[in-house]
Design an enzyme around this catalytic site. Sequence first.
Site, short mmCIF file in Angstrom:
data_model
loop_
_atom_site.label_atom_id
_atom_site.label_comp_id
_atom_site.label_asym_id
_atom_site.label_seq_id
_atom_site.Cartn_x
_atom_site.Cartn_y
_atom_site.Cartn_z
N GLY A 11 1.41 -0.94 -0.01
CA GLY A 11 -0.03 -0.14 0.01
C GLY A 11 0.37 0.97 0.05
N ARG A 12 0.03 2.11 -0.07
CA ARG A 12 0.73 3.51 -0.64
C ARG A 12 0.29 4.45 -0.09
NH1 ARG A 12 5.45 2.89 -3.64
NH2 ARG A 12 4.82 1.15 -5.78
N VAL A 18 4.14 1.23 2.28
CA VAL A 18 3.68 0.23 2.79
C VAL A 18 3.94 -1.34 2.65
CG1 VAL A 18 2.22 -1.00 5.33
CG2 VAL A 18 1.84 1.29 4.70
N ASP A 125 -8.90 10.54 11.81
CA ASP A 125 -8.72 10.09 10.07
C ASP A 125 -9.40 9.21 9.60
OD1 ASP A 125 -8.46 11.37 7.15
OD2 ASP A 125 -6.96 10.75 7.38
N1 LIG Z 1 -0.93 -2.74 8.60
C1 LIG Z 1 -1.17 -2.72 7.57
N2 LIG Z 1 -1.49 -4.43 6.96
C2 LIG Z 1 -1.73 -4.14 5.37
N3 LIG Z 1 -1.59 -3.34 5.07
C3 LIG Z 1 -1.52 -2.47 5.11
C4 LIG Z 1 -1.30 -2.42 6.73
N4 LIG Z 1 -1.12 -0.53 6.85
C5 LIG Z 1 -1.07 -0.36 5.49
N5 LIG Z 1 -1.35 -0.65 4.91
C6 LIG Z 1 -1.84 -0.21 3.25
O1 LIG Z 1 -1.54 0.66 3.34
C7 LIG Z 1 -1.46 1.97 2.51
C8 LIG Z 1 -1.58 2.55 3.32
O2 LIG Z 1 -1.08 3.11 4.63
P1 LIG Z 1 -1.40 3.89 5.35
O3 LIG Z 1 -2.70 4.65 5.27
O4 LIG Z 1 -1.74 3.57 6.83
O5 LIG Z 1 -0.24 5.43 5.26
P2 LIG Z 1 -0.65 6.79 5.01
O6 LIG Z 1 0.72 7.96 4.06
O7 LIG Z 1 -0.64 7.12 6.56
O8 LIG Z 1 -1.73 7.75 4.64
P3 LIG Z 1 -2.75 8.56 4.08
O9 LIG Z 1 -2.54 9.25 2.73
O10 LIG Z 1 -3.79 8.52 4.52
O11 LIG Z 1 -2.14 9.60 5.44
C9 LIG Z 1 -2.65 1.81 3.12
O12 LIG Z 1 -3.96 2.16 2.54
C10 LIG Z 1 -3.54 -0.26 3.34
O13 LIG Z 1 -3.67 -0.60 1.89
#
Ligand SMILES: Nc1ncnc2c1ncn2[C@@H]1O[C@H](COP(=O)(O)OP(=O)(O)OP(=O)(O)O)[C@@H](O)[C@H]1O
Length: 423
Positions: A11-12, A18, A125
């Site tokens: 994920g991004r 991630v 959020d």
């Molecule tokens: N523990 C996990 N297990 C599996 N997939 C995950 C996990 N944590 C995050 N992901 C995947 O990674 C993506 C990005 O994670 P996250 O939303 O925490 O990042 P962010 O950079 O904080 O996002 P935002 O743009 O909302 O600030 C998520 O949408 C999900 O698809």
Amino acid sequence: MEHWTRGPTVGRGSTATVSLATSSDGERFAVKSAELSSSALLQKEQCFLSKLGSPHIVKYLGYNVSIENNKPMYNLCMEYVPGGTLFDAIRRRGGRLEEAVIQLYTHQIVQGLEYLHVNKLVHCDIKSQNILVTGETAKIADLGCAKLVQGVEACTTISGTPVFMAPEVARGEEQGFEADIWALGCTIIEMATGGGPWPEINDPVSALYRIGFSGELPEIPSQLSSKGKDFLSKCLMKDPRERWTAKQLLDHPFLEQHLGSKFNTEQVMGSPISVLDQGLWDSFEASESPMELPSVEGVCLNSPTERIKKLIGFSTFSNVPNREFDENWCTVRSNIDEEIENFVVSNNNVVSDEEVFAAKSSTVASIVLEEIESIHCDEDLDFEFMISNSATEVSFVSNNLEIESDHPNFDFIHSHCFASILF
Ligand SMILES: Nc1ncnc2c1ncn2[C@@H]1O[C@H](COP(=O)(O)OP(=O)(O)OP(=O)(O)O)[C@@H](O)[C@H]1O
């Protein structure tokens, strides 16, 4: 979390990537990584997650700093939730979830929220993209926007995703626990309809004005049962004081009834799909109040804080301030016995005029204070706040909100750092 191997990206987000990772003893887990120089939010998330332990919040496993492609990376390790986000699950399920599934996931999200709120944290959020699901389990994730509420005062800095904001947040007034409940209501609408709470709005500025000033409420999906509709109406009370708390919602008949969870988890699971790249649905972090509205194109917005964060850059994170870099440090105030946390910001290239000085102080102050409040909420700790005389470095150690000093820039520090004045 010292020895592990990075696997594929799962994920991004806007602030981090991630990956799936494997530890030396074969355990799989998720690693959320950002370059160390731009990992302030990730570090803040680490501080929060490391203090929490609930089956309804993604589980923290540790953190480390690695060097990859000659760059230092900050890595937050947490349990891997294989089903991806609730947003993905809704899409896989054809755009809407059946009520039994909505009830099941809502119950767990409310339990997670109650746990956060008891611990004085506002998530800030909540949305389907920040809920991770696997089979019949839903867990709250992405605490990058979260804030600690001190005393009875709600937060006056505003973060989150425009279309999920409560009216009082959209107006830039406050963001307390009630704002998470409103966002939960919006997430239920997502589960029931596959769309957002304001389907006809397509830019963040219009969303904020409509939510904050029109007096309108999102439409309650007609296909929900009467208990479901009633539950949702309690989440979407315009007045935050009338909105139900997570604790109250746990006793609502919608969550009490057991609709059964015999849904086909295969349909809800499956491989994650990419999330929409849509400004309206993206999060932003901590613009000051009174709120500055996001730019129309903008996701991450031209808030003063964001501009200045970019201007100064975060180029050093260290347990020891790099005071050799500039010999002439001024201790603004200190009663330090022992160093507890250190945050150093430096940028050799910045011209050290008053404006930059104020900007740096303010940015560092707001980030560090939040960080520190989250770590040492109940303790009175020693602290130190130092500024290099050329204003190229600022160092905080520990947690005091007051500054008393004869420093020539004291007025700037005081007004800009601690009175939440826009600059
Ligand atoms: N523990 C996990 N297990 C599996 N997939 C995950 C996990 N944590 C995050 N992901 C995947 O990674 C993506 C990005 O994670 P996250 O939303 O925490 O990042 P962010 O950079 O904080 O996002 P935002 O743009 O909302 O600030 C998520 O949408 C999900 O698809």
